[in-house]
Design a protein around this motif. Structure first.
Motif, short mmCIF file in Angstrom:
data_model
loop_
_atom_site.label_atom_id
_atom_site.label_comp_id
_atom_site.label_asym_id
_atom_site.label_seq_id
_atom_site.Cartn_x
_atom_site.Cartn_y
_atom_site.Cartn_z
N ILE A 289 0.83 -1.19 -0.02
CA ILE A 289 -0.04 0.00 -0.08
C ILE A 289 0.95 1.33 -0.12
O ILE A 289 0.82 2.22 -0.83
N LEU A 290 1.94 1.27 0.86
CA LEU A 290 2.61 2.59 0.93
C LEU A 290 3.47 2.80 -0.18
O LEU A 290 3.67 3.85 -0.61
N ALA A 291 3.97 1.57 -0.90
CA ALA A 291 4.98 2.01 -2.25
C ALA A 291 4.35 2.81 -3.24
O ALA A 291 4.67 3.79 -3.75
N PRO A 292 2.95 2.30 -3.58
CA PRO A 292 2.31 3.22 -4.63
C PRO A 292 2.07 4.51 -4.10
O PRO A 292 2.08 5.75 -5.00
N ILE A 293 1.66 4.78 -2.70
CA ILE A 293 1.56 5.96 -2.07
C ILE A 293 2.71 6.93 -2.37
O ILE A 293 2.57 8.18 -2.73
N GLN A 294 3.91 6.27 -1.76
CA GLN A 294 4.94 7.14 -2.01
C GLN A 294 5.27 7.66 -3.47
O GLN A 294 5.73 8.75 -3.52
N PHE A 295 5.18 6.64 -4.30
CA PHE A 295 5.48 7.19 -5.91
C PHE A 295 4.36 8.01 -6.10
O PHE A 295 4.89 9.13 -7.00
N LEU A 296 3.23 8.16 -5.95
CA LEU A 296 2.36 9.14 -6.47
C LEU A 296 2.87 10.44 -5.46
O LEU A 296 2.76 11.52 -6.50
N VAL A 297 3.03 10.37 -4.43
CA VAL A 297 3.74 11.85 -3.72
C VAL A 297 4.95 12.31 -4.41
O VAL A 297 5.08 13.37 -4.84
N PHE A 298 5.59 11.45 -4.83
CA PHE A 298 6.82 11.64 -5.44
C PHE A 298 6.65 12.20 -6.98
O PHE A 298 7.38 13.11 -7.35
N ALA A 299 5.69 11.64 -7.55
CA ALA A 299 5.38 12.21 -9.10
C ALA A 299 4.79 13.55 -9.03
O ALA A 299 5.15 14.57 -9.55
N ILE A 300 3.80 13.63 -7.89
CA ILE A 300 3.17 15.15 -7.87
C ILE A 300 4.33 16.07 -7.31
O ILE A 300 4.76 17.17 -7.88
N SER A 301 5.26 15.70 -6.38
CA SER A 301 6.42 16.68 -5.91
C SER A 301 7.53 16.92 -7.29
O SER A 301 7.89 17.97 -7.19
N VAL A 302 7.71 15.96 -7.93
CA VAL A 302 8.52 16.16 -9.09
C VAL A 302 7.78 17.40 -10.00
O VAL A 302 8.62 18.12 -10.58
#
Length: 168
Positions: free
Chosen positions: A34-47
């Motif tokens: 669950i956390l891995a895709p959430i972290q990736f989504l936050v990363f993508a928004i941040s980029v």
């Protein structure tokens, strides 16, 4: 005799039978999933926010906030991942199958933590902070790639074990 042995040729496999059972029964496996895709989504928004700031000079606070949130999600996945590693392999970090992933994770953590220290300590300019965030994010992408590779190896390993069990 060929001295090169790839991970997929490892006679032990990624997980022992006992480790695979512990992995499959651990609630932390689901938490990581669950956390891995959430972290990736936050990363993508941040980029996107960092790129927007670099291109326009606006939304600086949003970019900083997104990097802080990304770092918090990183801490969450690292803590829960360490608990998972302890349950499955008996060590909080540097277990045999994830040694190199954990090594790169230490770099990822160090860069993200350095960003927080520099941001809250007023130690770097905005451009320097964003450059540090980009370095942290590049290390994160490398580390994510390592884990995705291990996930693929685990699926291949599970497939080969189910084929062996089916033919037995």
């Amino acid at each position: 005799m060929n001295a090169h042995v790839s991970l997929s040729e490892n006679p032990v496999g990624l997980y022992s039978v006992e480790e695979r059972i512990r992995r499959d029964q651990s609630v932390w496996t689901l938490v990581q999933g669950i956390l891995a895709p959430i972290q990736f989504l936050v990363f993508a928004i941040s980029v996107g926010l960092i790129a927007h700031w670099w291109l326009t000079g606006s939304w600086l606070m949003a970019a900083h906030a997104s990097i802080v949130i990304k770092t918090m999600t990183l801490y969450a996945i690292m803590v829960t991942g360490s608990i998972w590693e302890k349950e499955v392999f008996g060590a909080y970090l540097f277990a045999r199958p994830f040694f190199w992933e954990d090594m790169v994770s230490m770099l990822v953590l160090a860069l993200h933590t350095a960003y927080l220290a520099a941001l809250f300590g007023g130690l770097l300019s905005d451009g320097q902070l964003m450059a540090l965030a980009v370095a942290a994010y590049v290390s994160y992408v490398v580390n994510a790639g390592q884990f995705l590779w291990k996930f693929r190896l685990a699926r291949l390993d599970a497939s080969s074990h189910s084929n062996i069990e089916a033919s037995a």
